[in-house]
Design a protein around this motif. Structure first.
Motif, mmCIF file in Angstrom:
data_model
loop_
_atom_site.group_PDB
_atom_site.id
_atom_site.type_symbol
_atom_site.label_atom_id
_atom_site.label_comp_id
_atom_site.label_asym_id
_atom_site.label_seq_id
_atom_site.Cartn_x
_atom_site.Cartn_y
_atom_site.Cartn_z
ATOM 1 N N GLY A 1 0.809 -1.212 0.000
ATOM 2 C CA GLY A 1 0.000 0.000 0.000
ATOM 3 C C GLY A 1 0.842 1.261 0.000
ATOM 4 N N LEU A 2 1.949 1.246 0.742
ATOM 5 C CA LEU A 2 2.832 2.403 0.764
ATOM 6 C C LEU A 2 3.458 2.636 -0.606
ATOM 7 C CD1 LEU A 2 4.589 1.874 4.220
ATOM 8 C CD2 LEU A 2 2.779 3.517 3.661
ATOM 9 N N GLY A 3 3.789 1.561 -1.305
ATOM 10 C CA GLY A 3 4.300 1.702 -2.662
ATOM 11 C C GLY A 3 3.240 2.230 -3.611
ATOM 12 N N ASN A 4 2.016 1.709 -3.492
ATOM 13 C CA ASN A 4 0.917 2.169 -4.347
ATOM 14 C C ASN A 4 0.575 3.633 -4.100
ATOM 15 O OD1 ASN A 4 0.671 -0.346 -5.521
ATOM 16 N ND2 ASN A 4 -1.020 -1.003 -4.218
ATOM 17 N N ALA A 5 0.795 4.087 -2.869
ATOM 18 C CA ALA A 5 0.460 5.467 -2.516
ATOM 19 C C ALA A 5 1.288 6.474 -3.299
ATOM 20 C CB ALA A 5 0.656 5.681 -1.015
ATOM 21 N N VAL A 6 2.431 6.059 -3.802
ATOM 22 C CA VAL A 6 3.259 6.974 -4.603
ATOM 23 C C VAL A 6 2.469 7.473 -5.807
ATOM 24 C CG1 VAL A 6 5.347 7.154 -6.006
ATOM 25 C CG2 VAL A 6 5.393 5.894 -3.851
ATOM 26 N N ARG A 7 1.636 6.590 -6.373
ATOM 27 C CA ARG A 7 0.814 6.987 -7.520
ATOM 28 C C ARG A 7 -0.503 7.618 -7.089
ATOM 29 N NH1 ARG A 7 0.530 1.804 -11.327
ATOM 30 N NH2 ARG A 7 1.217 0.670 -9.488
ATOM 31 N N GLY A 8 -1.114 7.050 -6.065
ATOM 32 C CA GLY A 8 -2.442 7.514 -5.677
ATOM 33 C C GLY A 8 -2.466 8.697 -4.729
ATOM 34 N N VAL B 1 9.025 4.529 -4.891
ATOM 35 C CA VAL B 1 9.465 5.752 -4.214
ATOM 36 C C VAL B 1 10.681 6.350 -4.916
ATOM 37 C CG1 VAL B 1 10.365 6.714 -2.057
ATOM 38 C CG2 VAL B 1 8.545 4.997 -1.989
ATOM 39 N N VAL B 2 11.658 5.513 -5.262
ATOM 40 C CA VAL B 2 12.872 5.991 -5.933
ATOM 41 C C VAL B 2 12.519 6.579 -7.299
ATOM 42 C CG1 VAL B 2 15.078 5.286 -6.939
ATOM 43 C CG2 VAL B 2 14.372 4.381 -4.716
ATOM 44 N N ARG B 3 11.629 5.917 -8.020
ATOM 45 C CA ARG B 3 11.229 6.407 -9.344
ATOM 46 C C ARG B 3 10.614 7.804 -9.234
ATOM 47 N NH1 ARG B 3 8.419 2.327 -10.571
ATOM 48 N NH2 ARG B 3 9.937 1.196 -11.830
ATOM 49 N N LYS B 4 9.909 8.055 -8.152
ATOM 50 C CA LYS B 4 9.243 9.347 -7.960
ATOM 51 C C LYS B 4 10.204 10.422 -7.445
ATOM 52 C CE LYS B 4 5.662 12.121 -7.529
ATOM 53 N NZ LYS B 4 4.885 12.609 -8.702
ATOM 54 N N LEU B 5 10.998 10.101 -6.448
ATOM 55 C CA LEU B 5 11.815 11.105 -5.775
ATOM 56 C C LEU B 5 13.199 11.289 -6.388
ATOM 57 C CD1 LEU B 5 10.943 10.346 -2.035
ATOM 58 C CD2 LEU B 5 9.894 12.022 -3.559
ATOM 59 N N LYS B 6 13.688 10.276 -7.115
ATOM 60 C CA LYS B 6 15.032 10.299 -7.694
ATOM 61 C C LYS B 6 16.092 10.391 -6.586
ATOM 62 C CE LYS B 6 13.078 10.473 -11.742
ATOM 63 N NZ LYS B 6 12.970 9.244 -12.566
ATOM 64 N N ALA B 7 17.348 10.347 -7.009
ATOM 65 C CA ALA B 7 18.449 10.374 -6.045
ATOM 66 C C ALA B 7 18.476 11.671 -5.260
ATOM 67 C CB ALA B 7 19.776 10.170 -6.774
ATOM 68 N N GLU B 8 18.191 12.780 -5.949
ATOM 69 C CA GLU B 8 18.240 14.079 -5.277
ATOM 70 C C GLU B 8 17.215 14.175 -4.158
ATOM 71 O OE1 GLU B 8 17.929 13.508 -8.416
ATOM 72 O OE2 GLU B 8 19.470 14.561 -9.584
ATOM 73 N N GLY B 9 16.022 13.638 -4.391
ATOM 74 C CA GLY B 9 14.965 13.727 -3.391
ATOM 75 C C GLY B 9 15.121 12.757 -2.237
ATOM 76 N N LEU B 10 15.973 11.748 -2.424
ATOM 77 C CA LEU B 10 16.166 10.733 -1.383
ATOM 78 C C LEU B 10 17.316 11.072 -0.442
ATOM 79 C CD1 LEU B 10 15.699 7.566 -3.580
ATOM 80 C CD2 LEU B 10 14.204 8.278 -1.716
ATOM 81 N N GLY B 11 18.233 11.918 -0.875
ATOM 82 C CA GLY B 11 19.371 12.258 -0.032
ATOM 83 C C GLY B 11 20.243 11.045 0.256
ATOM 84 N N SER B 12 20.683 10.931 1.487
ATOM 85 C CA SER B 12 21.578 9.827 1.871
ATOM 86 C C SER B 12 20.891 8.468 1.804
ATOM 87 C CB SER B 12 22.120 10.060 3.280
ATOM 88 O OG SER B 12 21.061 10.105 4.224
ATOM 89 N N ALA B 13 19.556 8.459 1.821
ATOM 90 C CA ALA B 13 18.814 7.192 1.757
ATOM 91 C C ALA B 13 19.087 6.459 0.448
ATOM 92 C CB ALA B 13 17.316 7.439 1.922
ATOM 93 N N PHE B 14 19.402 7.201 -0.611
ATOM 94 C CA PHE B 14 19.680 6.561 -1.906
ATOM 95 C C PHE B 14 20.837 5.581 -1.786
ATOM 96 C CE2 PHE B 14 21.812 6.197 -5.973
ATOM 97 C CZ PHE B 14 20.768 5.970 -6.851
ATOM 98 N N LYS B 15 21.905 6.004 -1.139
ATOM 99 C CA LYS B 15 23.070 5.132 -0.979
ATOM 100 C C LYS B 15 22.742 3.936 -0.096
ATOM 101 C CE LYS B 15 26.607 8.718 -1.588
ATOM 102 N NZ LYS B 15 27.796 9.376 -0.992
ATOM 103 N N ASP B 16 21.994 4.165 0.965
ATOM 104 C CA ASP B 16 21.621 3.071 1.870
ATOM 105 C C ASP B 16 20.786 2.022 1.136
ATOM 106 O OD1 ASP B 16 22.915 4.377 3.946
ATOM 107 O OD2 ASP B 16 21.087 5.385 4.635
ATOM 108 N N ILE B 17 19.848 2.497 0.312
ATOM 109 C CA ILE B 17 18.975 1.579 -0.430
ATOM 110 C C ILE B 17 19.786 0.767 -1.431
ATOM 111 C CG2 ILE B 17 17.067 1.452 -2.078
ATOM 112 C CD1 ILE B 17 15.965 4.025 -0.706
ATOM 113 N N ALA B 18 20.715 1.434 -2.133
ATOM 114 C CA ALA B 18 21.539 0.729 -3.126
ATOM 115 C C ALA B 18 22.394 -0.345 -2.456
ATOM 116 C CB ALA B 18 22.422 1.733 -3.864
ATOM 117 N N ARG B 19 22.994 -0.022 -1.327
ATOM 118 C CA ARG B 19 23.856 -0.982 -0.640
ATOM 119 C C ARG B 19 23.056 -2.163 -0.102
ATOM 120 N NH1 ARG B 19 26.611 4.131 2.169
ATOM 121 N NH2 ARG B 19 28.385 4.459 0.748
ATOM 122 N N SER B 20 21.844 -1.899 0.358
ATOM 123 C CA SER B 20 21.004 -2.988 0.870
ATOM 124 C C SER B 20 20.507 -3.880 -0.260
ATOM 125 C CB SER B 20 19.807 -2.418 1.641
ATOM 126 O OG SER B 20 20.221 -1.692 2.779
#
Length: 386
Positions: free
Chosen positions: A170-177, A216-235
């Motif tokens: 649902g949280l993923g779907n909320a990005v669109r809705g 979420v990444v598709r919507k916010l891109k790397a710039e909108g995610l900040g440091s979370a982008f690196k954490d997500i990629a590593r995980s």
């Protein structure tokens, strides 16, 4: 007429309710179905055979035949009665109801009463319903989206794995809705989804978390995610060699989105791809067809991060090549331009582990052995295998 019939049935499900049906069932069959439905509800079981028959009877009066045929072809009724597939069945049914504008305020209210039910079955059904609702919420109910988002965040920590999975979906779907609400609460949502990746005891939750993160990444891109982008990629890269197919599929799907969204983190992601290129290459022949297909897409979008131009060109111009042919073509490029990378493949084959210590998937070990055997003694006169 079509809305009143469905509202009658839904309000009949909610207990207690001060509302009366606007148009009561007239036939003895309809009444017996409704009584069976109420009986099932009182026992705390949901979508067993009598309930599905009653629901199907009502929907046959409310919807065009093509929608009923879609539900039948995709096995919605069987899924609803199967505990392992129930949540997906609810999502499919909710999607069809949304397309037919049958999700009314009364339906939403009735399902909301189940979110805190003592019955785990009812909580699962309600969470799956609201997860699908977030993808395309009725315009008149958009003011409640923030509350629903809060409920999904709460349910992401539920004791039942299937409920957690639906909450994350649902949280993923909320990005669109509900994009505005997601942006407003992105910190909390990212925390939930990243925590889901740590849930190794429940692979479906981790897999669903990666698919939601892809949205979420598709919507916010790397710039909108900040440091979370690196954490997500590593995980994410830690799941590329996971044993369950569902984890590998979700990991490669998310990794592709990360690559396509990494314009603001290019130097970082280039280093990441240099750590993951072996998995991207080997899983082109993953035993699961869906994983191999998404892996090919991921390798394609990751190609620009590989410094070797000939390897990039081989990947980008690989249309028409089989997975094996593409693997051999890449290895041919390594022989000519990067023998150290080819030696790395030999080293990994001997240890059956990547350089970060992660064990290769058994199928990847076999594929690697085949590649090295067929590319043994390559030279400039190498011919592409059939």
């Amino acid at each position: 007429m079509k809305m009143s019939l469905f509202m009658d049935m839904e309000f009949g499900m909610s207990e207690p309710t001060p509302l009366k049906a606007a148009e009561p069932f007239s036939s003895a069959t309809d009444k017996s179905c409704l009584e069976a439905l109420r009986s099932e509800m009182s026992l705390g079981f949901l979508f067993t055979s009598p309930y599905c028959e009653a629901l199907e009877l009502v929907l046959s009066r409310c919807m065009e035949k093509r929608w009923l045929l879609l539900l039948w072809r995709q096995g919605a009724w069987a899924s609803l009665k199967n505990p392992q597939a129930h949540a997906d069945g609810v999502c499919l049914l909710t999607s069809v109801l949304l397309h037919n504008q049958l999700v009314t305020r009364g339906v939403i209210w009735a399902l909301s009463q189940w979110l805190n039910s003592p019955s785990g079955n009812l909580q699962l059904t309600a969470t799956a319903f609201f997860a699908e609702l977030m993808k395309d919420p009725p315009v008149m109910e958009k003011k409640f989206l923030e509350s629903v988002l809060g409920v999904l965040v709460e349910k992401s920590q539920h004791g039942i794995g299937a409920v957690r999975q639906m909450a994350v979906r649902g949280l993923g779907n909320a990005v669109r809705g509900a994009p505005k609400e997601v942006h407003k609460h992105k910190a909390a949502i990212l925390e939930v989804l990243q925590r889901g990746l740590e849930n190794t005891t429940c692979p479906v939750v981790a897999a669903e978390s990666m698919l939601a993160l892809a949205e979420v990444v598709r919507k916010l891109k790397a710039e909108g995610l900040g440091s979370a982008f690196k954490d997500i990629a590593r995980s994410t890269k830690m799941f590329l060699e996971a044993e369950p197919d569902v984890l590998r599929f979700s990991a490669f799907s998310l990794y592709a989105v990360l690559a396509s969204s990494a314009s603001g983190k290019r130097s970082f992601f280039t280093r990441e791809v240099w750590e993951t290129w072996v998995s991207l290459l080997l899983h082109l022949r993953d035993p699961d067809p869906e994983v191999s297909n998404v892996c090919r897409t991921t390798l394609y979008v990751c190609a620009p991060f590989l410094v070797l131009e000939r390897v990039q060109e081989s990947i980008v111009t690989s249309i028409g090549l089989s997975a094996a042919q593409l693997q051999y073509e890449v290895c041919h490029c390594l022989v000519r331009d990067a023998p150290a990378m080819l030696e790395k493949l030999h080293s990994i084959a001997r240890s059956r582990r990547l350089e970060n210590g992660q064990a290769l998937h058994p199928a990847a070990v076999a594929v690697l052995g085949d590649i090295l055997e067929k590319t043994r003694g390559l030279s400039g006169s190498w011919q592409q295998p059939e």
